[in-house]
Design an enzyme around this catalytic site. Sequence first.
Site, PDB file in Angstrom:
ATOM      1  N   HIS A 171      -3.463   7.017   2.194  1.00  0.00           N
ATOM      2  CA  HIS A 171      -3.718   5.734   1.902  1.00  0.00           C
ATOM      3  C   HIS A 171      -5.415   5.355   2.429  1.00  0.00           C
ATOM      4  O   HIS A 171      -5.429   5.515   3.612  1.00  0.00           O
ATOM      5  CB  HIS A 171      -2.965   4.629   2.231  1.00  0.00           C
ATOM      6  CG  HIS A 171      -3.262   3.249   2.245  1.00  0.00           C
ATOM      7  ND1 HIS A 171      -3.849   2.614   1.140  1.00  0.00           N
ATOM      8  CD2 HIS A 171      -3.065   2.025   2.986  1.00  0.00           C
ATOM      9  CE1 HIS A 171      -3.993   1.410   1.025  1.00  0.00           C
ATOM     10  NE2 HIS A 171      -3.697   0.927   2.230  1.00  0.00           N
ATOM     11  N   ASN A 177      -9.924  -0.760   0.331  1.00  0.00           N
ATOM     12  CA  ASN A 177      -8.622  -0.550   0.195  1.00  0.00           C
ATOM     13  C   ASN A 177      -7.954  -0.957  -1.197  1.00  0.00           C
ATOM     14  O   ASN A 177      -8.174  -2.429  -1.390  1.00  0.00           O
ATOM     15  CB  ASN A 177      -8.231  -1.307   1.214  1.00  0.00           C
ATOM     16  CG  ASN A 177      -6.364  -1.163   1.503  1.00  0.00           C
ATOM     17  OD1 ASN A 177      -5.800  -0.856   0.659  1.00  0.00           O
ATOM     18  ND2 ASN A 177      -5.996  -1.642   2.478  1.00  0.00           N
ATOM     19  N   CYS A 188       0.769  -1.063   0.015  1.00  0.00           N
ATOM     20  CA  CYS A 188      -0.012   0.149  -0.176  1.00  0.00           C
ATOM     21  C   CYS A 188       0.758   1.315  -0.313  1.00  0.00           C
ATOM     22  O   CYS A 188       0.260   2.290  -0.267  1.00  0.00           O
ATOM     23  CB  CYS A 188      -0.942  -0.115   1.246  1.00  0.00           C
ATOM     24  SG  CYS A 188      -1.990  -1.604   1.108  1.00  0.00           S
TER      25      CYS A 188
HETATM   26  O1  UT7 Z   1      -3.212  -1.879   3.803  1.00  0.00           O
HETATM   27  C1  UT7 Z   1      -3.266  -2.373   5.150  1.00  0.00           C
HETATM   28  C2  UT7 Z   1      -4.523  -3.559   5.012  1.00  0.00           C
HETATM   29  N1  UT7 Z   1      -5.059  -3.928   6.437  1.00  0.00           N
HETATM   30  C3  UT7 Z   1      -5.495  -3.157   7.237  1.00  0.00           C
HETATM   31  O2  UT7 Z   1      -5.399  -1.870   6.931  1.00  0.00           O
HETATM   32  C4  UT7 Z   1      -6.111  -3.608   8.340  1.00  0.00           C
HETATM   33  C5  UT7 Z   1      -6.016  -2.765   9.588  1.00  0.00           C
HETATM   34  N2  UT7 Z   1      -6.999  -3.330  10.445  1.00  0.00           N
HETATM   35  C6  UT7 Z   1      -8.421  -3.123  10.424  1.00  0.00           C
HETATM   36  O3  UT7 Z   1      -8.917  -2.303   9.608  1.00  0.00           O
HETATM   37  C7  UT7 Z   1      -9.106  -3.680  11.510  1.00  0.00           C
HETATM   38  O4  UT7 Z   1      -8.230  -4.179  12.645  1.00  0.00           O
HETATM   39  C8  UT7 Z   1     -10.141  -4.789  10.947  1.00  0.00           C
HETATM   40  C9  UT7 Z   1     -11.214  -3.810  10.025  1.00  0.00           C
HETATM   41  C10 UT7 Z   1      -9.623  -5.773  10.195  1.00  0.00           C
HETATM   42  C11 UT7 Z   1     -10.934  -5.183  11.992  1.00  0.00           C
HETATM   43  O5  UT7 Z   1     -11.464  -4.464  12.952  1.00  0.00           O
HETATM   44  P1  UT7 Z   1     -11.232  -4.552  14.494  1.00  0.00           P
HETATM   45  O6  UT7 Z   1     -12.195  -3.407  15.039  1.00  0.00           O
HETATM   46  O7  UT7 Z   1      -9.962  -4.614  14.619  1.00  0.00           O
HETATM   47  O8  UT7 Z   1     -11.791  -6.022  14.851  1.00  0.00           O
HETATM   48  P2  UT7 Z   1     -11.053  -7.207  15.657  1.00  0.00           P
HETATM   49  O9  UT7 Z   1     -10.239  -7.735  14.612  1.00  0.00           O
HETATM   50  O10 UT7 Z   1     -10.703  -6.855  16.903  1.00  0.00           O
HETATM   51  O11 UT7 Z   1     -12.358  -8.313  15.859  1.00  0.00           O
HETATM   52  C12 UT7 Z   1     -13.566  -7.816  16.583  1.00  0.00           C
HETATM   53  C13 UT7 Z   1     -14.632  -9.149  16.469  1.00  0.00           C
HETATM   54  C14 UT7 Z   1     -14.088 -10.380  16.575  1.00  0.00           C
HETATM   55  O12 UT7 Z   1     -15.204 -11.165  17.339  1.00  0.00           O
HETATM   56  P3  UT7 Z   1     -14.882 -11.614  18.730  1.00  0.00           P
HETATM   57  O13 UT7 Z   1     -13.680 -12.167  18.706  1.00  0.00           O
HETATM   58  O14 UT7 Z   1     -15.007 -10.211  19.521  1.00  0.00           O
HETATM   59  O15 UT7 Z   1     -16.348 -12.220  18.917  1.00  0.00           O
HETATM   60  C15 UT7 Z   1     -13.888 -10.755  14.961  1.00  0.00           C
HETATM   61  O16 UT7 Z   1     -14.093 -12.295  14.888  1.00  0.00           O
HETATM   62  O17 UT7 Z   1     -15.177  -8.625  15.100  1.00  0.00           O
HETATM   63  C16 UT7 Z   1     -15.351 -10.203  14.547  1.00  0.00           C
HETATM   64  N3  UT7 Z   1     -15.214  -9.871  13.224  1.00  0.00           N
HETATM   65  C17 UT7 Z   1     -16.290  -9.667  12.292  1.00  0.00           C
HETATM   66  N4  UT7 Z   1     -17.566  -9.622  12.470  1.00  0.00           N
HETATM   67  C18 UT7 Z   1     -18.371  -9.111  11.603  1.00  0.00           C
HETATM   68  C19 UT7 Z   1     -14.099  -9.681  12.047  1.00  0.00           C
HETATM   69  N5  UT7 Z   1     -14.448  -9.561  10.870  1.00  0.00           N
HETATM   70  C20 UT7 Z   1     -15.673  -9.580  11.032  1.00  0.00           C
HETATM   71  C21 UT7 Z   1     -16.485  -9.037   9.811  1.00  0.00           C
HETATM   72  N6  UT7 Z   1     -17.946  -9.176  10.142  1.00  0.00           N
HETATM   73  N7  UT7 Z   1     -16.340  -8.946   8.776  1.00  0.00           N
END
Ligand code: UT7
Length: 330
Positions: free
Chosen positions: A257, A287, A116
Amino acid sequence: MADAQRAKIVGIGAALPQKVLTNADFEKFIETSDEWITQRTGIKERRVASEGETTATLAVEASRVALKNAGFEPTDLDLIICCTVTPEMPFPATACFVQAQLGATGVPAFDIIAACSGFLYGLTTACKYIETGMYRRILVIGADTLSRVTDYTDRGSCILFGDGAGAVVLEATTEPNKGVIYNVMHADGTGWDFIHVPGGGSRTPATHKSVDDGMHFVKMRGRDVYKFAVEKMQWLLGDCMSKCGLSTDDVAMVIPHQVNVRIIASATEKYNFPLEKVYMNIERFGNTSAASIPVALDEAWRLGRIKTGDTIMLVAFGAGLTWAGSVIKL
Ligand code: UT7
């Protein structure tokens, strides 16, 4: 003494696939919701390549627009740089496919892999060729088709990514107060596993097993990437402003980005950038990796959100880990 030579943007273009994947579409095949995706990322929909569309076809389309806007023929170019992590094939370089399709025979062409941050790594590289006087006209492309390496069963990553391409034509200028005035690039390879595609390379060549194990898909540690992203975006904004002697008021637009609305907001709030000075189109495109900044740049320019004379800051981070920034006087 003659004024120093700098790179100035003389043409911008972008290309996005027609096919749209909405949050509602994801609800049909993974456990997720429009509400969750919107709240956690700010994304509503993204574009994905159809059969026949590839990183190179999108890159060529964006490049043709950028060249037309610059008033250049492909053969006027001295160099083509294509920034991508989803190349046409492992080799030759995607830039060579683009060069051939543009009909820029003989023009040197190579790829840059910085995920990215790719477009800003490419922009920086191009600026140095121009500043040293080696080349005068360079095409820099950011193009990716992350949908081709996305695991659509991994709800933690698949909702983020879209496809696209953006391109700029740079030309040497000695006009004072014009062009790319500052570039910064960094990397920390110890964080290689924050976001990576493990299969298909020298370490894990393609086998039936590697494919069965999903090694050719993006693996991401979302929370870790999130923390890294906020920290580096904040650092980049501070570095760009302090090195160029700029205050928030001096900057007409930050084009970050397009990664996640929450990451962008946390980073820009630190320097009190009002939302109207932070360009975002992530809601519509997700993204798009190396394409993200040039696609946003193209849109901001066409919509008149940035104009000649403005000072803009571009900041990005990505797999590698890598992070980079540029300050441009348009
Ligand atoms: O260019 C670089 C590319 N990568 C990025 O930019 C990634 C940067 N990270 C992020 O944008 C965020 O970390 C995410 C959007 C990927 C995830 O958001 P988060 O607020 O960090 O959520 P998390 O990973 O801490 O997950 C929270 C909960 C989990 O459930 P439990 O364990 O609390 O029950 C996940 O399993 O949300 C769940 N979860 C979802 N729920 C519904 C993860 N993905 C999803 C989903 N829909 N798509």
